[in-house]
Design an enzyme around this catalytic site. Structure first.
Site, PDB file in Angstrom:
ATOM      1  CD  GLU A 267      -2.357   1.758   2.379  1.00 17.50           C
ATOM      2  OE1 GLU A 267      -2.379   3.006   2.454  1.00 17.50           O
ATOM      3  OE2 GLU A 267      -2.634   1.015   3.323  1.00 17.50           O
ATOM      4  CB  CYS A 301      -1.938   6.420   2.313  1.00 17.50           C
ATOM      5  SG  CYS A 301      -2.897   5.189   3.231  1.00 17.50           S
TER       6      CYS A 301
END
Length: 501
Positions: A267, A301
């Protein structure tokens, strides 16, 4: 002979964990091989909250070898025992809620609200993992060969390497560690040097207390200057069968080059678009966009990096949005009323300020701002830029309390702008027509899109991950189960087979 582990039970939560100045290797809490330490700094005060042991490459190798040996016995335990260990770990997290919140506020500058959300999500991930050991299924498949039976067995992979970030450390560590262990794997965990306690050592204490056997979970901590050597020692070793990494796209690219032939879930960075269509409920969109952009100082994020608003409502939306953001409480993260606290460190702050300066130089309008303040000088008030998709604060992931607002001529233009990025992690669209929103969402090039909700969302049982430069693989539910197991085809020839003539 396999020894059956003893499942633990929560102790008095008033007896707080201590001894975070050690590594956790082979079920032992000990100093690093070189006997050196680094300081874990509070981003609000700038003061050290605990010394942290610095692992050596030899410590990493020992952790990997111990994890490999421990996994063989752990994989033979019953699914019921592994499930019970996870349930006990969830109960321990419940009992130690305030203890974690206190550490999160001090170690990563979390507000009380953010730390509470992180605790809730991480606890949910542990309880979700408790069910996974029972969901490992195989198959019996037909064959065109007479008398043959095809069996496909699913089994744990072995050693899982987890490299976790500092922004939501407990959550982003637990989502890999808990299912990996529940499925019969062992784990070597390298938390960020910015969050060694909340991203690793605290969780190790929880799992140790819950009865996870020695060697099944290892935690190696380090200083910033050791990060490359320690990370490389993990990723280049042949022992890990899988690498779970959450962090920057640049580091993720480096891991793919160095790791060799290994399975991995990455990720990476994000540049989330928050799209507000002309028929949206403005109050709902303003609140959702503000939360997306400034929750945990934008250090997520999935944070809203670009706010794309259709032209017919652009001016009205901007006025309301500025008013809302101006009202967000900024200050000491330990104050329960604070919504925006300090950024994590000076290096991060300097990067944010550099992007803001380049945005102004590019001709963008800086319509809300303020200078860094606070005891450590890391408290940056929320910043709003009005620009276009090429403005540095829109083209690059800021990872700070900054949002760039972009005008879109119509829905098609909004979609074009949303997809004009190398990233594709999270996204959101606000509209008064839910069906229209779903159709729009399906066209966004991202792993996750939320209709009439904020972009930083995650649930333990749902597929979590990105497209394009935002990574590969998925976390959560059945998706992480498939990531952390492997299949073995075994055929059984029940009747003699004639190979010749």
């Amino acid at each position: 002979m396999t020894t059956t582990p003893t499942v633990g039970s929560p102790i008095d939560a008033n007896v707080r964990y201590e001894g975070f100045d050690t590594l956790y290797v082979g079920g032992m809490w000990r100093s690093g091989g070189a006997g050196q330490y680094t300081d874990d700094l509070d981003p609000w005060t700038g003061h050290s909250i605990t010394p942290i042991a610095r692992a050596t490459v030899r410590d990493v190798q020992e952790a990997l070898e111990t994890a490999r040996d421990a996994q063989r016995d752990w994989a033979k335990t019953s699914p019921g025992l592994r499930a019970q260990v996870m349930r006990t770990a969830g109960d321990i997290l419940t009992a130690r809620k305030q203890e974690f919140i206190d550490w999160s506020v001090r170690e990563v500058g979390s507000t009380v609200g953010k730390a509470t959300v992180e605790w809730e999500v991480a606890r949910g991930e542990v309880y979700e993992a408790a069910s996974m050991s029972y969901h490992v299924t195989g198959q019996i498949l037909p064959s065109d060969i007479p008398g043959k039976e095809n069996r496909v067995y699913r089994a744990p992979l072995g050693v899982i390497a987890v490299i976790s970030p500092w922004n939501f450390p407990l959550n982003l560590t637990t989502r890999s560690v808990a299912p990996a262990i529940a499925l019969g794997n062992s784990v070597v965990l390298k938390p960020s040097e910015e969050s060694p306690v909340t991203g690793g050592l605290f969780l190790a204490k929880v799992f140790e207390e819950a009865g996870v056997p020695a060697g099944v979970l290892q935690v190696v901590t380090h200083a910033r200057e050791d990060a490359g050597a320690v990370g490389d020692a993990i990723t280049t070793s042949p022992i890990p069968r899988f690498i779970s990494f959450t962090g920057s796209t640049n580091v993720g690219r480096g891991i793919t080059r160095k790791a060799g032939i290994k399975r991995m879930a990455l990720e990476l960075g994000g540049n989330a678009p928050i799209v507000v269509l002309a028929d949206a409920d403005l109050d709902q969109a303003v609140d959702g966009a503000a939360f997306s952009a400034f929750h945990h100082q934008g250090q997520i994020c999935m944070s809203g990096n670009r706010l794309i608003v259709e032209a017919p409502i652009f001016d009205r939306f901007v006025d309301r949005f500025v008013e809302k953001v101006r009202s967000l409480p900024v200050g000491n993260p330990a104050d329960p009323s604070t919504f925006i606290g300090p950024v994590i460190n000076r290096r991060q702050l300097d990067g944010i300020l550099d992007k803001l300066e380049r945005a102004r130089q590019s001709g963008a309008k800086h319509i809300l701002g303020g200078e860094p303040t606070g005891p450590s000088g890391l408290l940056l008030p929320p910043q709003i830029i009005v620009g276009d998709n090429e403005t540095p604060t829109a083209a690059e992931e800021v990872f700070g309390p900054v949002i760039t607002i972009i005008r879109a001529e119509d829905e098609a233009d909004a979609l074009r702008i949303a997809n004009a990025t190398d990233y594709g992690l999270s996204s959101a669209v606000f509209t008064g027509d839910l069906d229209r929103g779903v159709v729009f969402a399906q066209q966004i090039e991202a792993g996750m899109t939320h209709v009439n909700d904020a972009s930083p969302e995650g649930e333990a049982h749902v597929a979590f991950g990105g497209e394009k430069d935002s990574g590969l693989g998925r976390f959560g539910g059945q998706w992480v189960l498939e990531e952390f197991t492997t299949v073995h085809w075994i055929s059984v020839q029940r009747t003699p087979r004639h190979y010749f003539g």
